[in-house]
Enzyme design. Structure first.
Site, short mmCIF file in Angstrom:
data_model
loop_
_atom_site.label_atom_id
_atom_site.label_comp_id
_atom_site.label_asym_id
_atom_site.label_seq_id
_atom_site.Cartn_x
_atom_site.Cartn_y
_atom_site.Cartn_z
CB THR A 1 37.81 41.20 36.53
OG1 THR A 1 38.93 41.14 37.42
CG2 THR A 1 36.56 41.56 37.31
N GLY B 1 45.86 35.26 34.92
CA GLY B 1 46.56 35.88 33.81
C GLY B 1 47.28 37.11 34.31
CG ASP C 1 39.05 38.25 39.92
OD1 ASP C 1 39.33 37.92 41.10
OD2 ASP C 1 38.93 39.44 39.56
#
Length: 210
Positions: free
Chosen positions: A17, A10, A85
C-alpha cells in the site's frame, strides 16, 4: 510509460500500500486500495482460523470483485493509468493456504466463474521480503489482530505467491524488498519507477534495491 493497469503485490507487511500510494502520486494515477478493514471475519479468523477461513475468503472475494469491476469499468480522461495494491488472484492464493481441500475446491469453482470477468493487469510488481522483515513491518503498523501471525503462515503465503508467479506468464517485476524503505529512501522509489518505464517480455524480471 506503456502500462495502463499496474498491480503491486506481496506478502502481509511487504509494503504494497505504501508503494502504491507513492507510485500513484508520482504518475498521477487512479488508485485502488484493498478495503481489508471492512471484513468482519478478519479478527475472528486470526483467533480461530478453522472456523472462519471460508467466510473470510468468500467476503474478500466478493468485495475485491465488486471494487475492481466497478472501478476498472469507469473511464477517467484525466488519469489514464490505474494502480492497485492487490491482484484479484490473491483470493485463490490465500484460500489455498487457509482452506481444507474440499472447501478450496468449491471456492475455486466460484473463483473461476467470476475471475474471467475482470481485466488483468499489464504488469505486476511483486515485493519479496524475508519473514523477519515482514514481522518487523507488521509490528510497526500495529494492527492488533495481526500481532500473533506465525512465521510459518507468512512463509506459506510467500511460497504460494512465488510458485504462482513462476507458473504463470504474467509480466512481473520481482523486487528484492529485504531492505525496502520507500518512504525514507527516494532511491528505492526511483528504482521502481525506472523499472516500470522499461519494456519487458512475459515472465519474471528481477530488481534489487540499493
Amino acid at each position: 510509460m506503456n502500462h495502463s493497469f499496474i498491480t503491486i503485490e506481496g506478502n502481509i507487511g511487504a509494503g504494497k500500500t505504501t508503494l502504491s500510494h507513492l507510485l500513484s502520486k508520482h504518475y498521477n494515477t487512479r488508485l485502488i486500495l484493498e478495503e481489508f478493514a471492512d471484513n468482519p471475519f478478519l479478527p475472528k479468523f486470526y483467533e480461530n482460523p478453522g472456523q472462519y477461513a471460508f467466510p473470510l475468503e468468500l467476503f474478500f472475494m466478493a468485495e475485491r470483485f465488486k471494487q475492481l469491476k466497478e472501478l476498472l469499468q469507469q473511464k477517467d480522461m484525466f488519469q489514464q493509468i490505474t494502480i492497485s495494491d492487490y491482484l484479484f488472484t490473491k483470493c485463490l492464493l490465500f484460500a489455498k493456504v487457509n482452506l481444507p481441500d474440499d472447501e478450496f475446491r468449491l471456492y475455486q469453482r466460484l473463483f473461476d466463474i467470476i475471475h474471467q470477468q475482470l481485466i488483468k493487469p499489464d504488469i505486476l510488481v511483486y515485493l519479496h521480503a524475508p519473514v523477519k522483515k515482514l514481522q518487523a513491518n507488521i509490528k510497526k503498523r500495529n494492527r492488533s489482530y495481526e500481532q500473533n501471525i506465525p512465521d510459518e503462515y507468512l512463509f506459506n503465503i510467500q511460497e504460494t505467491y512465488t510458485n504462482y508467479i513462476k507458473q504463470q506468464n504474467i509480466t512481473t517485476i520481482f523486487v528484492d524488498a529485504s531492505n525496502a524503505d520507500f518512504l525514507g529512501n527516494p532511491q528505492h522509489l526511483q528504482v521502481i519507477t525506472e523499472a516500470l518505464e522499461r519494456d519487458y517480455e512475459d515472465g519474471q524480471h528481477y530488481v534489487t534495491l540499493p
